[in-house]
Design a protein around this motif. Sequence first.
Motif, PDB file in Angstrom:
ATOM      1  N   MET A 105      17.923 -40.464  30.913  1.00  0.00           N
ATOM      2  CA  MET A 105      16.913 -39.547  30.380  1.00  0.00           C
ATOM      3  C   MET A 105      15.974 -39.060  31.493  1.00  0.00           C
ATOM      4  O   MET A 105      15.598 -37.892  31.551  1.00  0.00           O
ATOM      5  CB  MET A 105      16.091 -40.243  29.283  1.00  0.00           C
ATOM      6  CG  MET A 105      16.883 -40.615  28.032  1.00  0.00           C
ATOM      7  SD  MET A 105      17.633 -39.195  27.205  1.00  0.00           S
ATOM      8  CE  MET A 105      19.331 -39.322  27.799  1.00  0.00           C
ATOM      9  N   ILE A 106      15.613 -39.983  32.375  1.00  0.00           N
ATOM     10  CA  ILE A 106      14.687 -39.636  33.463  1.00  0.00           C
ATOM     11  C   ILE A 106      15.389 -38.764  34.506  1.00  0.00           C
ATOM     12  O   ILE A 106      14.887 -37.708  34.904  1.00  0.00           O
ATOM     13  CB  ILE A 106      14.140 -40.917  34.117  1.00  0.00           C
ATOM     14  CG1 ILE A 106      13.225 -41.658  33.134  1.00  0.00           C
ATOM     15  CG2 ILE A 106      13.385 -40.598  35.411  1.00  0.00           C
ATOM     16  CD1 ILE A 106      12.913 -43.088  33.549  1.00  0.00           C
ATOM     17  N   ALA A 107      16.567 -39.214  34.946  1.00  0.00           N
ATOM     18  CA  ALA A 107      17.198 -38.591  36.108  1.00  0.00           C
ATOM     19  C   ALA A 107      17.919 -37.290  35.792  1.00  0.00           C
ATOM     20  O   ALA A 107      18.030 -36.425  36.656  1.00  0.00           O
ATOM     21  CB  ALA A 107      18.178 -39.572  36.752  1.00  0.00           C
ATOM     22  N   GLU A 108      18.405 -37.127  34.568  1.00  0.00           N
ATOM     23  CA  GLU A 108      19.122 -35.899  34.249  1.00  0.00           C
ATOM     24  C   GLU A 108      18.383 -35.041  33.228  1.00  0.00           C
ATOM     25  O   GLU A 108      18.133 -33.860  33.471  1.00  0.00           O
ATOM     26  CB  GLU A 108      20.531 -36.199  33.739  1.00  0.00           C
ATOM     27  CG  GLU A 108      21.345 -34.938  33.505  1.00  0.00           C
ATOM     28  CD  GLU A 108      22.811 -35.219  33.199  1.00  0.00           C
ATOM     29  OE1 GLU A 108      23.555 -34.245  33.008  1.00  0.00           O
ATOM     30  OE2 GLU A 108      23.202 -36.399  33.138  1.00  0.00           O
ATOM     31  N   ALA A 109      17.984 -35.635  32.103  1.00  0.00           N
ATOM     32  CA  ALA A 109      17.299 -34.828  31.096  1.00  0.00           C
ATOM     33  C   ALA A 109      15.974 -34.286  31.618  1.00  0.00           C
ATOM     34  O   ALA A 109      15.619 -33.135  31.368  1.00  0.00           O
ATOM     35  CB  ALA A 109      17.075 -35.659  29.826  1.00  0.00           C
ATOM     36  N   MET A 110      15.218 -35.116  32.377  1.00  0.00           N
ATOM     37  CA  MET A 110      13.918 -34.679  32.891  1.00  0.00           C
ATOM     38  C   MET A 110      14.037 -33.945  34.220  1.00  0.00           C
ATOM     39  O   MET A 110      13.463 -32.872  34.403  1.00  0.00           O
ATOM     40  CB  MET A 110      12.974 -35.879  33.046  1.00  0.00           C
ATOM     41  CG  MET A 110      11.556 -35.489  33.477  1.00  0.00           C
ATOM     42  SD  MET A 110      10.430 -36.899  33.580  1.00  0.00           S
ATOM     43  CE  MET A 110      10.895 -37.605  35.151  1.00  0.00           C
ATOM     44  N   LEU A 111      14.785 -34.517  35.177  1.00  0.00           N
ATOM     45  CA  LEU A 111      14.849 -33.928  36.510  1.00  0.00           C
ATOM     46  C   LEU A 111      15.848 -32.787  36.610  1.00  0.00           C
ATOM     47  O   LEU A 111      15.763 -31.968  37.522  1.00  0.00           O
ATOM     48  CB  LEU A 111      15.175 -35.002  37.549  1.00  0.00           C
ATOM     49  CG  LEU A 111      14.146 -36.120  37.701  1.00  0.00           C
ATOM     50  CD1 LEU A 111      14.573 -37.097  38.784  1.00  0.00           C
ATOM     51  CD2 LEU A 111      12.762 -35.556  38.020  1.00  0.00           C
ATOM     52  N   GLY A 112      16.809 -32.737  35.698  1.00  0.00           N
ATOM     53  CA  GLY A 112      17.734 -31.618  35.678  1.00  0.00           C
ATOM     54  C   GLY A 112      19.137 -32.005  36.104  1.00  0.00           C
ATOM     55  O   GLY A 112      19.393 -33.128  36.518  1.00  0.00           O
ATOM     56  N   PRO A 113      20.064 -31.052  35.980  1.00  0.00           N
ATOM     57  CA  PRO A 113      21.470 -31.328  36.304  1.00  0.00           C
ATOM     58  C   PRO A 113      21.633 -31.872  37.721  1.00  0.00           C
ATOM     59  O   PRO A 113      20.942 -31.451  38.648  1.00  0.00           O
ATOM     60  CB  PRO A 113      22.142 -29.954  36.158  1.00  0.00           C
ATOM     61  CG  PRO A 113      21.257 -29.202  35.219  1.00  0.00           C
ATOM     62  CD  PRO A 113      19.865 -29.673  35.498  1.00  0.00           C
ATOM     63  N   VAL A 114      22.564 -32.808  37.868  1.00  0.00           N
ATOM     64  CA  VAL A 114      22.763 -33.497  39.137  1.00  0.00           C
ATOM     65  C   VAL A 114      23.729 -32.721  40.020  1.00  0.00           C
ATOM     66  O   VAL A 114      24.774 -32.248  39.563  1.00  0.00           O
ATOM     67  CB  VAL A 114      23.307 -34.922  38.890  1.00  0.00           C
ATOM     68  CG1 VAL A 114      23.769 -35.569  40.187  1.00  0.00           C
ATOM     69  CG2 VAL A 114      22.245 -35.768  38.226  1.00  0.00           C
ATOM     70  N   ARG A 115      23.363 -32.584  41.287  1.00  0.00           N
ATOM     71  CA  ARG A 115      24.288 -32.149  42.326  1.00  0.00           C
ATOM     72  C   ARG A 115      24.524 -33.340  43.236  1.00  0.00           C
ATOM     73  O   ARG A 115      23.623 -34.098  43.535  1.00  0.00           O
ATOM     74  CB  ARG A 115      23.691 -30.988  43.131  1.00  0.00           C
ATOM     75  CG  ARG A 115      23.629 -29.672  42.349  1.00  0.00           C
ATOM     76  CD  ARG A 115      22.855 -28.638  43.124  1.00  0.00           C
ATOM     77  NE  ARG A 115      21.442 -28.983  43.199  1.00  0.00           N
ATOM     78  CZ  ARG A 115      20.578 -28.390  44.016  1.00  0.00           C
ATOM     79  NH1 ARG A 115      20.987 -27.460  44.856  1.00  0.00           N
ATOM     80  NH2 ARG A 115      19.311 -28.741  44.004  1.00  0.00           N
ATOM     81  N   THR A 116      25.722 -33.511  43.692  1.00  0.00           N
ATOM     82  CA  THR A 116      26.141 -34.649  44.502  1.00  0.00           C
ATOM     83  C   THR A 116      26.071 -35.920  43.654  1.00  0.00           C
ATOM     84  O   THR A 116      26.545 -35.907  42.525  1.00  0.00           O
ATOM     85  CB  THR A 116      25.347 -34.733  45.811  1.00  0.00           C
ATOM     86  OG1 THR A 116      25.184 -33.403  46.344  1.00  0.00           O
ATOM     87  CG2 THR A 116      26.099 -35.540  46.849  1.00  0.00           C
ATOM     88  N   GLU A 117      25.459 -36.994  44.113  1.00  0.00           N
ATOM     89  CA  GLU A 117      25.685 -38.289  43.459  1.00  0.00           C
ATOM     90  C   GLU A 117      24.728 -38.584  42.311  1.00  0.00           C
ATOM     91  O   GLU A 117      25.154 -38.865  41.197  1.00  0.00           O
ATOM     92  CB  GLU A 117      25.589 -39.407  44.495  1.00  0.00           C
ATOM     93  CG  GLU A 117      25.970 -40.774  43.948  1.00  0.00           C
ATOM     94  CD  GLU A 117      26.191 -41.791  45.044  1.00  0.00           C
ATOM     95  OE1 GLU A 117      25.560 -42.858  45.001  1.00  0.00           O
ATOM     96  OE2 GLU A 117      27.001 -41.527  45.940  1.00  0.00           O
ATOM     97  N   CYS A 118      23.444 -38.572  42.574  1.00  0.00           N
ATOM     98  CA  CYS A 118      22.437 -38.943  41.567  1.00  0.00           C
ATOM     99  C   CYS A 118      21.165 -38.155  41.808  1.00  0.00           C
ATOM    100  O   CYS A 118      20.944 -37.605  42.882  1.00  0.00           O
ATOM    101  CB  CYS A 118      22.074 -40.436  41.663  1.00  0.00           C
ATOM    102  SG  CYS A 118      23.208 -41.577  40.875  1.00  0.00           S
ATOM    103  N   ASN A 119      20.307 -38.130  40.796  1.00  0.00           N
ATOM    104  CA  ASN A 119      18.902 -37.777  40.969  1.00  0.00           C
ATOM    105  C   ASN A 119      18.094 -39.067  40.949  1.00  0.00           C
ATOM    106  O   ASN A 119      18.512 -40.078  40.375  1.00  0.00           O
ATOM    107  CB  ASN A 119      18.411 -36.867  39.844  1.00  0.00           C
ATOM    108  CG  ASN A 119      18.955 -35.458  39.946  1.00  0.00           C
ATOM    109  OD1 ASN A 119      19.344 -34.999  41.018  1.00  0.00           O
ATOM    110  ND2 ASN A 119      19.003 -34.756  38.820  1.00  0.00           N
ATOM    111  N   TRP A 120      16.911 -38.998  41.563  1.00  0.00           N
ATOM    112  CA  TRP A 120      16.074 -40.194  41.669  1.00  0.00           C
ATOM    113  C   TRP A 120      14.615 -39.837  41.403  1.00  0.00           C
ATOM    114  O   TRP A 120      14.164 -38.745  41.748  1.00  0.00           O
ATOM    115  CB  TRP A 120      16.157 -40.786  43.076  1.00  0.00           C
ATOM    116  CG  TRP A 120      17.526 -41.223  43.468  1.00  0.00           C
ATOM    117  CD1 TRP A 120      18.510 -40.459  44.035  1.00  0.00           C
ATOM    118  CD2 TRP A 120      18.084 -42.529  43.315  1.00  0.00           C
ATOM    119  NE1 TRP A 120      19.642 -41.210  44.254  1.00  0.00           N
ATOM    120  CE2 TRP A 120      19.404 -42.480  43.822  1.00  0.00           C
ATOM    121  CE3 TRP A 120      17.590 -43.737  42.809  1.00  0.00           C
ATOM    122  CZ2 TRP A 120      20.243 -43.593  43.831  1.00  0.00           C
ATOM    123  CZ3 TRP A 120      18.421 -44.844  42.825  1.00  0.00           C
ATOM    124  CH2 TRP A 120      19.721 -44.766  43.331  1.00  0.00           C
TER     125      TRP A 120
END
Length: 346
Positions: free
Chosen positions: A251-266
């Motif tokens: 929820m934090i890394a994708e729903a809030m920060l947005g679609p992921v490019r490469t490996e992860c969002n942080w």
Amino acid sequence: MTKYSPNTARTEIPSDLAHRIVTGVLTAKGCPRDIAHQVADHLIDADRSGVESHGVWRILPYADYYDSGYLRADARPELRQNDRGAWLVNGQGGIGIPAMSLAVRSVIDHARASGLAAIALEDVGHTGRLGAYAEEAARAGCLLIIIGGGGRKDWRLVAPYGGRKALMSTNPYAIGIPGGNHGPVIVDFATSAAAAGWVYGARIAGAQLPEGVIIDRDGHPSTDPEAYFNGGAILTAGGPKGYALSVAAEMIAEAMLGPVRTECNWLMLALDCSLYQTPTRMQEIAEEILDELRTCPPAPGFDSVEVPGEREAHARARNADRPVSLPTATWTQIAALAATLKLNLD
């Protein structure tokens, strides 16, 4: 502190040779020399800390990522603000270790200036051992929380609790806070039963895994890493608790920060602990708490009660002048890669 089967054959590699090989492979793939040295330092520190899953063996998948175009070798991370004023580090599709290092330095500076700070990371590759960044912030007097996720579409590794199909990433967390007389308290864990690096590394090393880490494609427990690669999945840590933390990370890394490019969002959060206690007083209180834990009588099968983060610190001190120990099968592949690139192993 390895999770590999105890009969796994090993080879000891002088640390300067390991550093030269990692640096040489990365520069041969197109990485700037300063980034190559930074990554080599980080991987060797992970091995010295007893966190083999994030150590020198990682040069094998890193090389593959550059060859396939999954990672950009010439990328340098960039610090910027978005149009809402939030700070972000964009890794530009490169290895995530320099991006995470830039982020932790920035969030420490902002926390010292304003008390509380947040920074997000995007478009980054593998970020290495999170505990290293948590240690840096804690030694600077900050509470640091790191949460990662959002890579589920490309990195379907972990089965949701109650399921048998890999749908989620390992969604790691790290927490660092100034501790007592023996240094900071560091919490660094995947929400899966083991970091994916242990599973991938076990396959390369020809080793078995402990029970309770993976299931096969039919949902049955297995210790053979091939069961995972043949349609199996990694289990969640602590059953529903690890699963719940993993969902929160998504929820934090994708729903809030947005679609992921490469490996992860942080997401990285830092708080200046001196807002509440002077450093000296905090250390006194912390040591009172931690000493009580250390002196707890050990249960059968244990030598002592350990404080999170102190095991890694003790391992680093113990291994400072020792060679890097790698599974022999893993070292054979690294040496073969170095020979292919015509690197000097002498």
